[in-house]
Scaffold this active site. Structure first.
Site, PDB file in Angstrom:
ATOM      1  N   ARG A  10       0.823  -1.220   0.000  1.00 33.16           N
ATOM      2  CA  ARG A  10       0.000   0.000   0.000  1.00 33.16           C
ATOM      3  C   ARG A  10       0.849   1.259   0.000  1.00 33.16           C
ATOM      4  O   ARG A  10       0.483   2.263  -0.623  1.00 33.16           O
ATOM      5  CB  ARG A  10      -0.933   0.015   1.227  1.00 33.16           C
ATOM      6  CG  ARG A  10      -1.921  -1.117   1.341  1.00 33.16           C
ATOM      7  CD  ARG A  10      -2.661  -1.417   0.054  1.00 33.16           C
ATOM      8  NE  ARG A  10      -3.250  -0.236  -0.565  1.00 33.16           N
ATOM      9  CZ  ARG A  10      -3.720  -0.236  -1.813  1.00 33.16           C
ATOM     10  NH1 ARG A  10      -3.643  -1.300  -2.563  1.00 33.16           N
ATOM     11  NH2 ARG A  10      -4.260   0.867  -2.316  1.00 33.16           N
ATOM     12  N   LYS A  12       3.726   1.710  -1.431  1.00 30.18           N
ATOM     13  CA  LYS A  12       4.235   1.920  -2.781  1.00 30.18           C
ATOM     14  C   LYS A  12       3.116   2.377  -3.721  1.00 30.18           C
ATOM     15  O   LYS A  12       3.312   3.278  -4.545  1.00 30.18           O
ATOM     16  CB  LYS A  12       4.882   0.636  -3.299  1.00 30.18           C
ATOM     17  CG  LYS A  12       5.650   0.805  -4.592  1.00 30.18           C
ATOM     18  CD  LYS A  12       6.367  -0.478  -5.003  1.00 30.18           C
ATOM     19  CE  LYS A  12       7.567  -0.775  -4.126  1.00 30.18           C
ATOM     20  NZ  LYS A  12       8.383  -1.882  -4.674  1.00 30.18           N
ATOM     21  N   GLU A  47       8.004 -14.525  -7.744  1.00 29.80           N
ATOM     22  CA  GLU A  47       9.348 -14.671  -7.185  1.00 29.80           C
ATOM     23  C   GLU A  47      10.303 -13.705  -7.878  1.00 29.80           C
ATOM     24  O   GLU A  47      10.412 -13.701  -9.106  1.00 29.80           O
ATOM     25  CB  GLU A  47       9.853 -16.103  -7.370  1.00 29.80           C
ATOM     26  CG  GLU A  47      11.216 -16.338  -6.723  1.00 29.80           C
ATOM     27  CD  GLU A  47      11.729 -17.749  -6.914  1.00 29.80           C
ATOM     28  OE1 GLU A  47      12.802 -18.060  -6.368  1.00 29.80           O
ATOM     29  OE2 GLU A  47      11.058 -18.546  -7.608  1.00 29.80           O
ATOM     30  N   ASP A  76      10.979  -2.192  -9.168  1.00 28.71           N
ATOM     31  CA  ASP A  76      11.867  -2.904  -8.250  1.00 28.71           C
ATOM     32  C   ASP A  76      12.915  -1.904  -7.813  1.00 28.71           C
ATOM     33  O   ASP A  76      13.506  -1.198  -8.645  1.00 28.71           O
ATOM     34  CB  ASP A  76      12.518  -4.124  -8.907  1.00 28.71           C
ATOM     35  CG  ASP A  76      13.102  -5.070  -7.859  1.00 28.71           C
ATOM     36  OD1 ASP A  76      12.417  -5.329  -6.859  1.00 28.71           O
ATOM     37  OD2 ASP A  76      14.238  -5.534  -8.028  1.00 28.71           O
ATOM     38  N   SER A  77      13.114  -1.812  -6.526  1.00 30.13           N
ATOM     39  CA  SER A  77      14.002  -0.773  -6.020  1.00 30.13           C
ATOM     40  C   SER A  77      14.717  -1.253  -4.776  1.00 30.13           C
ATOM     41  O   SER A  77      14.324  -2.240  -4.149  1.00 30.13           O
ATOM     42  CB  SER A  77      13.209   0.507  -5.721  1.00 30.13           C
ATOM     43  OG  SER A  77      12.127   0.233  -4.868  1.00 30.13           O
ATOM     44  N   ASP A 161      13.842   4.316   4.413  1.00 31.82           N
ATOM     45  CA  ASP A 161      13.685   5.777   4.427  1.00 31.82           C
ATOM     46  C   ASP A 161      14.203   6.441   5.704  1.00 31.82           C
ATOM     47  O   ASP A 161      14.785   7.523   5.640  1.00 31.82           O
ATOM     48  CB  ASP A 161      12.217   6.155   4.212  1.00 31.82           C
ATOM     49  CG  ASP A 161      11.765   5.958   2.767  1.00 31.82           C
ATOM     50  OD1 ASP A 161      12.579   5.492   1.948  1.00 31.82           O
ATOM     51  OD2 ASP A 161      10.599   6.261   2.461  1.00 31.82           O
TER      52      ASP A 161
END
Length: 208
Positions: A10, A12, A47, A76-77, A161
């Site tokens: 949520r 993201k 996956e 993707d980060s 963060d």
């Protein structure tokens, strides 16, 4: 135009919606509907076994497109810490184990950096955002450099963060007002490129 965001996270989902509002004007933003995997419970867990952020993002976007038949985007980060030779990198979300929490990942990172001075705690947050619609596959990348501080600060954001201070700032991502983080973050930089692509796509579509 419906676009499925390949995540059930949520934080993201909300962040991507907020950032796209920044980079798409009201008329264009109103032409898209951003869905997520909560709208498609039959889509299985995917996956993330790629060797790069790009590979993982493309796999997720392709899989969701195949299940839904709708345009899909997947991000993707993660964070790469220079002192740790780029770790946690693609394993950022599960650095402390497959069922790791944000707090657990942060604790592990801080443990591995114990005694390391601030000047050697340089890091880069990276994001790869893949778009797939059956005809087009594109990847948009963004990166923000900064440092990992000694203890978490701030109540906002998610992931790493609270530990990351971007270059040129004194606040962590988690201490920043949302509108500031959403303009300078790695994800924001990737989404700005995606928004430019989407604007061109929608404007060309509107001509016919």
């Amino acid at each position: 135009m419906k676009i499925v965001l390949a995540t059930r996270n949520r934080h993201k989902v909300d962040e991507i919606r907020q950032i796209l509002k920044i980079y798409l004007d009201g008329d264009l933003y109103s032409q898209i509907e951003i869905l997520d995997l909560d709208n498609f419970p039959a889509v299985p867990e995917i996956e993330e076994d790629g060797k790069t952020f790009v590979e993982n993002a493309l796999k997720k976007a392709k899989t969701v497109y195949e299940f839904t038949g709708l345009c899909s985007i997947a991000d993707d980060s993660g964070i790469e810490v220079d002192f740790l030779n780029g770790e946690p990198g693609i394993y950022s979300a599960r650095y402390a184990g497959e069922n790791a929490t944000d707090e657990g990942n942060n604790r592990k990172l801080l443990k591995l950096l114990e005694g390391v001075p601030i000047e050697k705690r340089t890091a880069t947050f990276r994001c790869a955002l893949a778009y797939v619609d059956g005809n087009i596959e594109k990847v948009f990348e963004g990166a923000t450099k900064g440092k990992v501080i000694f203890e978490p600060r701030g109540m906002g954001g998610f992931g790493y963060d609270p530990l990351f201070v971007p270059d040129g700032y004194e606040l962590t991502y988690a201490e920043m007002p949302k509108d500031l983080k959403n303009r300078i973050s790695h994800r924001s930089k990737a989404l700005q490129k995606f928004a430019e692509f989407l604007r061109t796509y929608l404007e060309s579509k509107n001509k016919f």
